[in-house]
Design a protein around this motif. Structure first.
Motif, mmCIF file in Angstrom:
data_model
loop_
_atom_site.group_PDB
_atom_site.id
_atom_site.type_symbol
_atom_site.label_atom_id
_atom_site.label_comp_id
_atom_site.label_asym_id
_atom_site.label_seq_id
_atom_site.Cartn_x
_atom_site.Cartn_y
_atom_site.Cartn_z
ATOM 1 N N VAL A 19 0.893 -1.126 -0.312
ATOM 2 C CA VAL A 19 -0.382 -0.082 -0.076
ATOM 3 C C VAL A 19 0.753 1.122 0.081
ATOM 4 N N GLY A 71 2.153 4.999 -1.653
ATOM 5 C CA GLY A 71 2.430 5.912 -3.056
ATOM 6 C C GLY A 71 2.141 7.385 -3.138
ATOM 7 N N GLU A 87 -1.342 3.707 4.705
ATOM 8 C CA GLU A 87 -1.237 2.497 5.508
ATOM 9 C C GLU A 87 -1.528 1.819 6.456
ATOM 10 N N GLY A 131 7.208 -2.682 -0.038
ATOM 11 C CA GLY A 131 6.619 -1.302 -0.121
ATOM 12 C C GLY A 131 5.925 -1.531 -1.582
ATOM 13 N N SER A 132 5.011 -0.206 -1.898
ATOM 14 C CA SER A 132 4.412 -0.435 -3.855
ATOM 15 C C SER A 132 5.260 0.207 -4.694
ATOM 16 N N ALA A 133 6.474 0.485 -4.137
ATOM 17 C CA ALA A 133 7.982 0.114 -5.213
ATOM 18 C C ALA A 133 7.346 2.252 -6.899
ATOM 19 N N ASP A 167 8.715 3.802 -8.464
ATOM 20 C CA ASP A 167 9.000 4.119 -9.212
ATOM 21 C C ASP A 167 9.009 2.633 -9.933
ATOM 22 N N ASN A 220 9.872 -7.598 -8.762
ATOM 23 C CA ASN A 220 10.956 -8.831 -8.504
ATOM 24 C C ASN A 220 9.503 -9.185 -8.212
HETATM 25 N N1 LIG Z 1 3.553 -3.123 3.828
HETATM 26 C C1 LIG Z 1 3.808 -2.084 2.708
HETATM 27 O O1 LIG Z 1 2.642 -2.223 2.154
HETATM 28 C C2 LIG Z 1 4.360 -0.714 2.840
HETATM 29 C C3 LIG Z 1 5.862 -0.865 2.975
HETATM 30 C C4 LIG Z 1 6.646 -0.418 3.172
HETATM 31 C C5 LIG Z 1 6.730 1.368 2.413
HETATM 32 N N2 LIG Z 1 5.816 1.375 1.870
HETATM 33 C C6 LIG Z 1 4.867 2.452 1.085
HETATM 34 O O2 LIG Z 1 5.343 2.133 -0.304
HETATM 35 C C7 LIG Z 1 6.022 3.362 -0.881
HETATM 36 C C8 LIG Z 1 7.515 3.163 -1.082
HETATM 37 O O3 LIG Z 1 8.566 2.880 -0.193
HETATM 38 P P1 LIG Z 1 9.054 2.906 -0.192
HETATM 39 O O4 LIG Z 1 9.569 2.943 -1.406
HETATM 40 O O5 LIG Z 1 10.241 3.337 0.842
HETATM 41 O O6 LIG Z 1 9.975 1.365 0.277
HETATM 42 P P2 LIG Z 1 9.337 0.461 -1.568
HETATM 43 O O7 LIG Z 1 9.870 -0.831 -0.502
HETATM 44 O O8 LIG Z 1 8.585 0.429 -1.462
HETATM 45 O O9 LIG Z 1 10.887 0.505 -2.054
HETATM 46 C C9 LIG Z 1 12.304 0.640 -2.052
HETATM 47 C C10 LIG Z 1 13.189 0.257 -3.455
HETATM 48 O O10 LIG Z 1 12.841 -1.028 -3.479
HETATM 49 C C11 LIG Z 1 13.048 -1.382 -4.518
HETATM 50 N N3 LIG Z 1 11.441 -2.424 -4.621
HETATM 51 C C12 LIG Z 1 10.570 -2.942 -3.926
HETATM 52 N N4 LIG Z 1 9.802 -4.021 -4.101
HETATM 53 C C13 LIG Z 1 10.751 -4.553 -5.315
HETATM 54 C C14 LIG Z 1 10.741 -5.597 -6.075
HETATM 55 N N5 LIG Z 1 9.734 -6.241 -6.112
HETATM 56 N N6 LIG Z 1 11.404 -5.926 -6.614
HETATM 57 C C15 LIG Z 1 12.642 -4.843 -7.418
HETATM 58 N N7 LIG Z 1 12.838 -3.910 -6.761
HETATM 59 C C16 LIG Z 1 11.342 -3.383 -5.613
HETATM 60 C C17 LIG Z 1 12.153 0.150 -5.048
HETATM 61 O O11 LIG Z 1 12.033 0.220 -6.239
HETATM 62 C C18 LIG Z 1 13.360 0.795 -4.443
HETATM 63 O O12 LIG Z 1 14.443 1.526 -4.984
HETATM 64 C C19 LIG Z 1 6.242 4.615 0.419
HETATM 65 O O13 LIG Z 1 4.774 5.152 -0.194
HETATM 66 C C20 LIG Z 1 6.102 3.720 1.226
HETATM 67 O O14 LIG Z 1 5.066 4.480 2.452
HETATM 68 C C21 LIG Z 1 4.455 -0.124 2.483
#
Ligand SMILES: NC(=O)c1ccc[n+]([C@@H]2O[C@H](COP(=O)([O-])OP(=O)(O)OC[C@H]3O[C@@H](n4cnc5c(N)ncnc54)[C@H](O)[C@@H]3O)[C@@H](O)[C@H]2O)c1
Length: 376
Positions: free
Chosen positions: A73, A75, A88, A287-289, A291, A299
């Motif tokens: 969730v 973004g 969240e 998280g929701s990545a 980018d 992945n």
């Molecule tokens: N449990 C959840 O739903 C949860 C957990 C963490 C963050 N979030 C939310 O996600 C959003 C982005 O947070 P963030 O950037 O700190 O964390 P993120 O985990 O989304 O990303 C961190 C880094 O890891 C990479 N990444 C993440 N998942 C990947 C995958 N499956 N494969 C390849 N690369 C991957 C992303 O490209 C980024 O560079 C925010 O809104 C945050 O609040 C949600």
């Protein structure tokens, strides 16, 4: 018919959940059962459609299913939303409402990916640990939690509170898990400073006689932050409170080489459909990545492996869980990889192509010959 609630969520959530569903569909025939998937809304997706980060009716539907699978969730689109409605909040609400008190995060470094870890190969090659984090108590839920302004400036307070029964149930689960693994439990606290940690340590010490077959140790959280980097291979099951667990599990996740690889389970006390199973919500740890969203570059392994955990913990189908875990490991070992773990000079596959390859390994008779142990 086992019912699985699906919260695809935001960003890459729907993309990785689609691959987890594909893998579950690929094994369901072997169980003699058909899985029913119930799509529900959480996070920004729920906010956009219904004006709330999760609806009570969706919490109820998820609670009435046998297990739930969640993408991620949040973004930037919802960053300006008021705190009570942030995406969240949907996660915190469902964890609390369904009593998901124990978050299990296995960390296992696949042999084929030892070189992907930021740490030296000899430090990470034998890592096979399981962090059990208390999830519904502690400072994230304690009241009062507020901020105010006075003549002396801005102030804020959060409250860290634990009852002994909240500590006991999660530590008991961790002991039970340690019994099924290598028989070692590390309890992490800050008992040299915090009263809640002193209570935590007291409860662990009361239980350790009952679990005399498990070796118990206490480590202070600041020391633990160092040990996890210096010698992570020495740990088996690690149990700790909510905030310490939040931080340490992110630290531990780095060992595996990509955040996209790791699954998690959040378990409740509610007994599942088979003896020894429990209701749980399963999600990759990432998280929701934003980018990566919509680009097919995420992945999906963490989501697919979360589906495997769901089979093991909530549906009592460990053989099918192993089948998926082995397929993921074999696919990665064969060099088919998403961009985050791709080998140099080898083209990366898309999220869906990786999922297809996992399905191919799961369904191909005799394809899975290389065994790598699952992390729990
Ligand atoms: N449990 C959840 O739903 C949860 C957990 C963490 C963050 N979030 C939310 O996600 C959003 C982005 O947070 P963030 O950037 O700190 O964390 P993120 O985990 O989304 O990303 C961190 C880094 O890891 C990479 N990444 C993440 N998942 C990947 C995958 N499956 N494969 C390849 N690369 C991957 C992303 O490209 C980024 O560079 C925010 O809104 C945050 O609040 C949600």
């Amino acid at each position: 018919m086992p019912r699985i609630a699906l919260f695809a969520g935001d960003g890459i959530g729907p993309e990785v959940i689609a691959e987890a569903v594909k893998a579950l569909r690929a094994v369901e025939g072997r169980s003699g059962e058909t899985f029913e998937f119930v799509p529900l809304a959480i996070g920004g997706d729920a906010l956009d459609r219904f004006g709330l980060p999760i609806r009570q009716s969706d919490i109820d539907l998820a609670g009435n299913a046998d297990a739930a699978l969640l993408g991620a969730v949040g973004g930037p689109a919802w960053d300006a939303v008021e705190p009570a409605l942030r995406p969240e909040r949907g996660l915190l609400q469902i964890r609390h409402a369904l009593g998901l008190f124990a978050n299990l995060r296995p960390v296992h470094v696949l042999p084929a990916l030892v070189q992907n870890s930021p740490l030296r190969a000899e430090i990470v090659e034998h890592v096979d640990l399981l962090v059990v984090r208390e999830l519904t108590g502690g400072i994230y839920f304690g009241r009062p939690s507020r901020r105010w302004v006075s003549a002396r400036g801005r102030s804020a307070v959060d409250t860290l509170r634990y009852r002994d029964d909240e500590i006991e149930r999660v530590v008991r689960l961790a002991y039970e898990l340690a019994r099924t693994r290598r028989g070692r439990l590390t309890s992490v606290d800050k008992s040299n400073v915090l009263r809640t940690s002193q209570l935590w340590r007291e409860v662990v010490d009361e239980l350790r006689e009952e679990y005399a077959d498990v070796e118990t140790e206490h480590i202070l959280v600041d020391a633990m932050a160092m040990h996890l980097i210096q010698n992570p291979g020495r740990f088996d099951v690690i149990v700790t409170e909510n905030m310490f667990g939040d931080i340490l599990t992110d630290e531990a996740s780095v060992l595996s080489g990509s955040i996209g690889l790791l699954p998690s389970a959040s378990l409740s006390d509610k007994v599942g459909m088979q003896p020894g199973t429990r209701y749980g919500l399963y999600e990759p740890i990432h998280g929701s990545a934003p980018d990566l969203a919509g680009k097919g570059r995420a992945n999906p392994a963490g989501a697919i492996l979360s589906g495997a955990m769901l089979l093991r913990w909530s549906l009592g189908m460990p053989d099918l869980a192993r089948k998926i875990e082995q397929a993921v490991s074999n696919v990665i070992a064969s060099g088919v990889r998403t961009i985050d773990i791709a080998e140099r000079d080898v083209a990366a596959v898309s999220t869906a192509e990786f999922g297809d390859e996992v399905v191919r390994h799961v369904t191909e008779r005799g394809a899975a010959t290389r065994i790598t142990s699952p992390a729990e």
